[in-house]
Design an enzyme around this catalytic site. Structure first.
Site, PDB file in Angstrom:
ATOM      1  N   GLU A 272      37.629  40.098  41.903  1.00 49.64           N
ATOM      2  CA  GLU A 272      37.138  38.760  42.250  1.00 49.64           C
ATOM      3  C   GLU A 272      36.642  38.624  43.689  1.00 49.64           C
ATOM      4  O   GLU A 272      37.287  37.962  44.519  1.00 49.64           O
ATOM      5  CB  GLU A 272      38.239  37.727  41.994  1.00 49.64           C
ATOM      6  CG  GLU A 272      38.701  37.688  40.562  1.00 49.64           C
ATOM      7  CD  GLU A 272      39.624  36.505  40.267  1.00 49.64           C
ATOM      8  OE1 GLU A 272      39.975  35.773  41.212  1.00 49.64           O
ATOM      9  OE2 GLU A 272      39.965  36.296  39.107  1.00 49.64           O
TER      10      GLU A 272
ATOM     11  N   GLU B  36      41.569  39.528  33.062  1.00 47.74           N
ATOM     12  CA  GLU B  36      42.649  38.574  33.341  1.00 47.74           C
ATOM     13  C   GLU B  36      42.403  37.303  32.554  1.00 47.74           C
ATOM     14  O   GLU B  36      41.275  36.806  32.517  1.00 47.74           O
ATOM     15  CB  GLU B  36      42.719  38.171  34.828  1.00 47.74           C
ATOM     16  CG  GLU B  36      43.238  39.229  35.749  1.00 47.74           C
ATOM     17  CD  GLU B  36      43.351  38.737  37.200  1.00 47.74           C
ATOM     18  OE1 GLU B  36      43.434  37.516  37.430  1.00 47.74           O
ATOM     19  OE2 GLU B  36      43.354  39.609  38.085  1.00 47.74           O
TER      20      GLU B  36
HETATM   21  C1  GAL Z   1      43.211  35.557  39.845  1.00 46.75           C
HETATM   22  C2  GAL Z   1      43.729  36.680  40.711  1.00 46.75           C
HETATM   23  C3  GAL Z   1      45.137  37.045  40.431  1.00 46.75           C
HETATM   24  C4  GAL Z   1      46.049  35.890  40.043  1.00 46.75           C
HETATM   25  C5  GAL Z   1      45.365  34.919  39.107  1.00 46.75           C
HETATM   26  C6  GAL Z   1      46.124  33.636  38.836  1.00 46.75           C
HETATM   27  O1  GAL Z   1      42.206  34.883  40.514  1.00 46.75           O
HETATM   28  O2  GAL Z   1      42.948  37.831  40.528  1.00 46.75           O
HETATM   29  O3  GAL Z   1      45.610  37.790  41.506  1.00 46.75           O
HETATM   30  O4  GAL Z   1      46.635  35.308  41.122  1.00 46.75           O
HETATM   31  O5  GAL Z   1      44.126  34.562  39.602  1.00 46.75           O
HETATM   32  O6  GAL Z   1      45.899  32.714  39.837  1.00 46.75           O
END
Ligand code: GAL
Length: 449
Positions: free
Chosen positions: A170, A358
């Site tokens: 990201e 994710e």
């Molecule tokens: C994403 C990030 C993660 C985690 C997730 C939930 O943006 O890559 O590290 O924190 O969000 O907030």
């Protein structure tokens, strides 16, 4: 099955996994030669993190990786996405590597492989070595050289065992939150320096890809983006335009340069000055032919025009105000959003393959003895995964899904309060309990294909 699909509907080769990142789980911040990162420094400053928490101990994964990986194996996942802590490997960011840090990741990788789990490595998940930040960090164009050395070393060291690599996690988050808005480490603010970090991240993203390709020719190489499906608040042209701008910011800014389309300047006029940071070959060097891209999705955004929000003149209307279901992060729960994003990204000819690297949610989980009741997360996973299948059935080349996260962990500026794990962590005793959502995932992934 009640949710209307089974594991086999995704096909045999679909990869199921969980995601984490080094700073959020490892702890052991000053152990075995690890150097400090920007996140150690930032979180140790008063008032930066909720309740002044930090990742010094986090989930203590550094000492518990064996039992955590075996717990993960019990969930029946195929793959584990984790990141390397740059300053564990190079305490000063560059120069002499730290053998104990190198060994740690060998052990993590070997334990995964011995448990039948494919290690998927993210090279950079925000924890820049502090020594490099002291030399300007992502603002300094030398980052391309520092990052290249680091990627070169890691891929030569682990490349015979690891075949899935992601260059950046990201980039919008660590440039935007870290250097434009100052809410994340290193806590800097300002548009000019922000632009240089965006450009350097785009160059590192592609250069990192080239180095992995050279050192691990049989690797699958990707990079990950935070994405949100954006819709206008009303159908008035001003809101439609606002939506177009937020979409360019969230979903196109880092992808399109890699595909050879350059920056989306027509929708993001504040970016015009980024050209000041261009060197002669940059246009070409921003491009890399990734094997896959990683989509990370948490919410939907509704955009409206705003005179009070320069330089975009657009703002996201908070989910809370819209009276929609939200998580404890105040993010909207909107499963079709992930479907629309998949359709949108797969419409680019040059995007060959997509993994959801994710997706997840933080809720108030209820611990009752040895059980963790998190029915909202069960529902969340079921519906989002269902929408991934919907896109797949329509021909989108989505080939895997990684739940965020394996464990409750250090959620950046929000500390330990938001819990995203499939596994509950008691941060006082470090006791783990598989939540009902983890049990659901285990059961779902246990189905034969
Ligand atoms: C994403 C990030 C993660 C985690 C997730 C939930 O943006 O890559 O590290 O924190 O969000 O907030």
């Amino acid at each position: 099955m009640e949710m209307g699909y089974e594991k086999k509907d995704f096909g045999e080769n679909f990869v199921w996994g969980t995601s984490t990142s080094a700073y959020q789980i490892e702890g052991a911040h000053n152990i075995d030669g690890r150097g400090p990162s920007v996140w150690d420094h930032f979180s140790h400053q008063k008032g930066k993190i909720k309740n002044n928490e930090n990742g010094d101990k986090a989930c203590d994964f550094y000492h518990r990786y064996e039992s955590d990986i075996s717990l993960m194996a019990s969930l029946n996942v195929d793959a584990f996405r984790f990141s390397l802590s740059w300053s564990r490997i190079f305490p000063e960011g560059i120069g002499k590597p730290n053998q104990k840090g190198i060994d740690f990741y060998h052990q993590v990788i070997d334990t995964c492989l011995a448990s039948g789990i494919q290690p998927w490595i993210t090279l950079y998940h925000w924890d820049l070595p502090l020594a490099l930040e002291e030399r300007g960090g992502w603002i300094n164009r030398d980052i391309i050289y520092w990052f290249s050395e680091y990627v070169n070393f890691c891929t030569k060291t682990y490349g015979d065992k690891v075949k899935h690599w992601m260059v950046l996690n990201e980039p919008l988050a660590f440039t935007g939150m870290g250097y434009l808005r100052g809410l994340h480490a290193p806590g800097k603010k300002g548009i000019r320096q922000g632009l240089s970090t965006i450009h350097h991240a785009v160059l590192c993203q592609a250069e990192g890809g080239r180095i992995v390709r050279r050192n691990v020719p049989d690797a699958q190489i990707g990079t990950t983006f935070s994405c949100s499906y954006v819709e206008p608040y009303t159908r008035y042209p001003r809101d439609e335009q606002a939506a177009q701008k937020l979409d360019a910011l969230y979903n196109r800014l880092f992808l399109e340069p890699a595909l050879g389309q350059g920056y989306p300047l027509e929708d993001l006029s504040f970016l015009q000055k980024i050209e000041n940071y261009f060197h002669p070959e940059d246009e070409k060097n921003m491009v890399f032919d990734f094997d896959f891209i990683g989509l990370q999705n948490y919410t939907r955004e509704i955009a409206s025009h705003s005179w009070l929000a320069p330089p975009l003149w657009a703002k996201a209307v908070p989910a809370e105000k819209r009276k929609v279901p939200i998580t404890t992060m105040k993010w909207e729960v909107y499963p079709p959003g992930i479907y629309h994003l998949l359709k949108k990204f797969s419409a680019y000819d040059k995007v060959k393959k997509i993994y959801i690297t994710e997706n997840g949610a933080s809720f108030e989980d209820k611990v009752e003895g040895e059980e963790v009741l998190d029915e909202r997360r069960v529902k969340f996973l079921q519906s989002y995964i269902g929408q991934v299948l919907r896109a797949k059935k329509e021909g989108v080349k989505v080939e895997g899904y990684f739940a965020w996260s394996l464990l409750d962990n250090f959620e950046w500026e929000n500390g330990y309060r938001p819990r995203f794990g499939l596994i509950h962590v008691d941060f006082t005793t470090q006791k783990r309990i598989i939540k009902n959502s983890g049990l659901w995932y285990q059961n779902f992934l246990g189905q034969s294909v």
